[in-house]
Write a protein that holds these residues in place. Structure first.
Motif, PDB file in Angstrom:
ATOM      1  N   ASP A  88       0.819  -1.220   0.000  1.00  0.00           N
ATOM      2  CA  ASP A  88       0.000   0.000   0.000  1.00  0.00           C
ATOM      3  C   ASP A  88       0.856   1.276   0.000  1.00  0.00           C
ATOM      4  O   ASP A  88       0.317   2.392   0.018  1.00  0.00           O
ATOM      5  N   SER A  89       2.166   1.105  -0.013  1.00  0.00           N
ATOM      6  CA  SER A  89       3.122   2.228  -0.042  1.00  0.00           C
ATOM      7  C   SER A  89       3.051   3.135   1.185  1.00  0.00           C
ATOM      8  O   SER A  89       3.622   4.225   1.194  1.00  0.00           O
ATOM      9  N   LYS A  90       2.363   2.665   2.228  1.00  0.00           N
ATOM     10  CA  LYS A  90       2.238   3.466   3.441  1.00  0.00           C
ATOM     11  C   LYS A  90       3.438   3.293   4.371  1.00  0.00           C
ATOM     12  O   LYS A  90       3.651   4.095   5.284  1.00  0.00           O
ATOM     13  N   SER A  91       4.194   2.243   4.158  1.00  0.00           N
ATOM     14  CA  SER A  91       5.372   2.000   4.992  1.00  0.00           C
ATOM     15  C   SER A  91       6.482   1.404   4.140  1.00  0.00           C
ATOM     16  O   SER A  91       6.233   0.813   3.091  1.00  0.00           O
ATOM     17  N   ALA A  92       7.703   1.581   4.615  1.00  0.00           N
ATOM     18  CA  ALA A  92       8.859   1.068   3.878  1.00  0.00           C
ATOM     19  C   ALA A  92      10.026   0.916   4.842  1.00  0.00           C
ATOM     20  O   ALA A  92      10.008   1.432   5.966  1.00  0.00           O
ATOM     21  N   VAL A  93      11.040   0.194   4.402  1.00  0.00           N
ATOM     22  CA  VAL A  93      12.224  -0.013   5.228  1.00  0.00           C
ATOM     23  C   VAL A  93      13.461   0.041   4.337  1.00  0.00           C
ATOM     24  O   VAL A  93      13.397  -0.279   3.144  1.00  0.00           O
ATOM     25  N   VAL A  94      14.561   0.466   4.915  1.00  0.00           N
ATOM     26  CA  VAL A  94      15.861   0.373   4.253  1.00  0.00           C
ATOM     27  C   VAL A  94      16.803  -0.320   5.229  1.00  0.00           C
ATOM     28  O   VAL A  94      16.797  -0.021   6.430  1.00  0.00           O
ATOM     29  N   VAL A  95      17.574  -1.279   4.732  1.00  0.00           N
ATOM     30  CA  VAL A  95      18.529  -2.007   5.564  1.00  0.00           C
ATOM     31  C   VAL A  95      19.916  -1.916   4.934  1.00  0.00           C
ATOM     32  O   VAL A  95      20.047  -1.736   3.721  1.00  0.00           O
ATOM     33  N   GLU A  96      20.928  -2.051   5.766  1.00  0.00           N
ATOM     34  CA  GLU A  96      22.301  -2.181   5.274  1.00  0.00           C
ATOM     35  C   GLU A  96      22.878  -3.463   5.829  1.00  0.00           C
ATOM     36  O   GLU A  96      22.921  -3.660   7.048  1.00  0.00           O
ATOM     37  N   VAL A  97      23.300  -4.341   4.935  1.00  0.00           N
ATOM     38  CA  VAL A  97      23.956  -5.590   5.314  1.00  0.00           C
ATOM     39  C   VAL A  97      25.346  -5.572   4.695  1.00  0.00           C
ATOM     40  O   VAL A  97      25.489  -5.406   3.481  1.00  0.00           O
ATOM     41  N   ASN A  98      26.362  -5.750   5.532  1.00  0.00           N
ATOM     42  CA  ASN A  98      27.737  -5.639   5.071  1.00  0.00           C
ATOM     43  C   ASN A  98      28.404  -6.992   4.827  1.00  0.00           C
ATOM     44  O   ASN A  98      28.079  -7.979   5.478  1.00  0.00           O
ATOM     45  N   SER A  99      29.335  -6.987   3.893  1.00  0.00           N
ATOM     46  CA  SER A  99      30.198  -8.135   3.622  1.00  0.00           C
ATOM     47  C   SER A  99      31.629  -7.608   3.551  1.00  0.00           C
ATOM     48  O   SER A  99      31.852  -6.402   3.573  1.00  0.00           O
ATOM     49  N   GLU A 100      32.586  -8.534   3.465  1.00  0.00           N
ATOM     50  CA  GLU A 100      33.987  -8.101   3.397  1.00  0.00           C
ATOM     51  C   GLU A 100      34.370  -7.583   2.019  1.00  0.00           C
ATOM     52  O   GLU A 100      35.176  -6.668   1.903  1.00  0.00           O
ATOM     53  N   THR A 101      33.808  -8.196   0.977  1.00  0.00           N
ATOM     54  CA  THR A 101      34.215  -7.843  -0.389  1.00  0.00           C
ATOM     55  C   THR A 101      33.030  -7.495  -1.261  1.00  0.00           C
ATOM     56  O   THR A 101      31.909  -7.951  -1.042  1.00  0.00           O
ATOM     57  N   ASP A 102      33.302  -6.694  -2.276  1.00  0.00           N
ATOM     58  CA  ASP A 102      32.282  -6.337  -3.249  1.00  0.00           C
ATOM     59  C   ASP A 102      31.878  -7.555  -4.081  1.00  0.00           C
ATOM     60  O   ASP A 102      30.758  -7.644  -4.565  1.00  0.00           O
ATOM     61  N   PHE A 103      32.815  -8.493  -4.228  1.00  0.00           N
ATOM     62  CA  PHE A 103      32.535  -9.719  -4.980  1.00  0.00           C
ATOM     63  C   PHE A 103      31.370 -10.485  -4.353  1.00  0.00           C
ATOM     64  O   PHE A 103      30.451 -10.921  -5.044  1.00  0.00           O
ATOM     65  N   VAL A 104      31.401 -10.628  -3.045  1.00  0.00           N
ATOM     66  CA  VAL A 104      30.315 -11.323  -2.347  1.00  0.00           C
ATOM     67  C   VAL A 104      29.022 -10.518  -2.427  1.00  0.00           C
ATOM     68  O   VAL A 104      27.932 -11.078  -2.555  1.00  0.00           O
ATOM     69  N   ALA A 105      29.127  -9.181  -2.388  1.00  0.00           N
ATOM     70  CA  ALA A 105      27.940  -8.329  -2.469  1.00  0.00           C
ATOM     71  C   ALA A 105      27.177  -8.541  -3.771  1.00  0.00           C
ATOM     72  O   ALA A 105      25.970  -8.324  -3.838  1.00  0.00           O
ATOM     73  N   LYS A 106      27.893  -8.983  -4.802  1.00  0.00           N
ATOM     74  CA  LYS A 106      27.265  -9.230  -6.101  1.00  0.00           C
ATOM     75  C   LYS A 106      26.768 -10.665  -6.239  1.00  0.00           C
ATOM     76  O   LYS A 106      26.154 -11.015  -7.251  1.00  0.00           O
ATOM     77  N   ASN A 107      27.026 -11.483  -5.212  1.00  0.00           N
ATOM     78  CA  ASN A 107      26.619 -12.880  -5.241  1.00  0.00           C
ATOM     79  C   ASN A 107      25.105 -13.014  -5.060  1.00  0.00           C
ATOM     80  O   ASN A 107      24.510 -12.363  -4.216  1.00  0.00           O
ATOM     81  N   GLU A 108      24.484 -13.871  -5.858  1.00  0.00           N
ATOM     82  CA  GLU A 108      23.027 -14.027  -5.832  1.00  0.00           C
ATOM     83  C   GLU A 108      22.528 -14.506  -4.469  1.00  0.00           C
ATOM     84  O   GLU A 108      21.485 -14.061  -3.979  1.00  0.00           O
TER      85      GLU A 108
END
Length: 332
Positions: A88-108
């Motif tokens: 309904d677009s009345k609520s939303a969330v933003v999260v930050e999850v960290n990894s050691e490398t950008d390579f893992v960040a691109k992992n599915e």
């Protein structure tokens, strides 16, 4: 008697191999699908627990937690910011999850995990990250969010961290979201409005893009504290006093200079006072852009606030010296 020891060792080895052979490929496959752990780790777990699937899962969970602890001292400054808006677009969330490398960040697998974290954070009642980590993991309520994270660390093989989350709710309008650079930046915008149409939604997206690009600190100058202004004035006064030419100017002139510089700074750090990046004349402020869209659509629109997360913002990254590391390993 001396020959019994090697014979006994050979016998024990044969028995061990027979026990390992009793673990079928199908069992290993099943355990791997259940846990996501490596094939050899699954085989070891099944062997250690004599093929008991439940005990093997626990074995891997315990191993995963131990692995997570070993990796905990590694700096996780890469990763993703993920936004999720309710239907309904009345609520939303933003999260930050960290990894050691950008390579893992691109992992599915990592990206799916971050999406799962966002889905839970959208409806969590936790007041802070500690409370969030302590609650039951929605996808497996036998684990806490923290324990599920540890299991993911074991599977992915890098230190990971659910760093922060922010929820935004707007009953009298909607929440807009935007992610930039594949999740390096995540933005939520709280839009109070009595008209919700494509034009207003496009305006909200443009505002979110502005926030991502120009990194404002406040929504409007009304949010800026008197202490902040006083501190900035002190800095500007010190700069003027250290300049031989400017310090000789009359007090009223100096006061006017400081006021002018403060106003200029506020236009840079306050969203509504910033120059709208898509302005055709290069002068229109964001606040005037919002007012223009409101007038064109017969609406009352207020940008009440925003959240901007940038991956790794404020995290001190460890600088690796390859030569020093090699020398250390060689005992030099």
């Amino acid at each position: 008697m001396k020959k019994e020891k090697p014979l006994r060792a050979i016998y024990d080895h044969i028995i061990q191999e027979e026990n390992e052979m009793a673990i079928t490929a199908a069992q290993v496959k099943e355990l791997r699908e259940m846990t996501g752990a490596g094939m050899m780790d699954c085989k070891k777990a099944l062997t250690a627990t004599e093929g008991d699937m439940d005990k093997a899962v626990e074995f891997l969970r315990e191993k995963g937690l131990a692995t997570a602890q070993k990796k905990a001292n590694r700096v996780a400054a890469e990763g993703l910011c993920k936004t999720l808006v309710a239907e309904d677009s009345k609520s939303a969330v933003v999260v930050e999850v960290n990894s050691e490398t950008d390579f893992v960040a691109k992992n599915e697998k990592f990206q799916q995990y971050v999406a799962d974290v966002a889905a839970q954070a959208l409806t969590t009642t936790a007041a802070d990250i500690e409370g969030f980590l302590a609650e039951a993991w929605t996808l497996d309520t036998t684990k806490t969010v923290k324990e599920a994270l540890a299991a993911q660390i074991a599977v992915i093989g890098e230190n990971m961290n659910i760093r922060r989350f922010a929820q935004v709710t707007e009953e009298n309008g909607f929440v807009a979201s935007y992610t930039h650079m594949g999740g390096k930046i995540g933005v939520l915008v709280d839009v109070e409005t009595d008209v919700v149409n494509d034009a207003v939604k496009e305006m909200a997206k443009n505002i979110a893009m502005q926030i991502a690009a120009l990194k404002p600190q406040y929504t409007s100058d009304s949010e800026v504290s008197a202490d902040y202004i006083a501190h900035e004035k002190e800095i500007l006064m010190a700069q003027i006093q250290n300049d031989p030419k400017e310090s000789q100017k009359p007090a009223k002139v100096i006061e006017g200079m400081i006021t002018g510089r403060i106003k200029k700074e506020l236009k840079e750090i306050c969203l509504l006072d910033q120059v709208y990046v898509k302005a055709e004349d290069g002068k229109q402020s964001v606040g005037n852009y919002v007012a223009q869209v409101a007038k064109e659509n017969g609406a009352k629109i207020t940008i009440k606030g925003f959240v901007r997360y940038e991956t790794g913002d404020g995290i001190e990254k460890k600088e690796e010296n390859f030569a020093e590391e090699v020398a250390k390993q060689m005992g030099k």
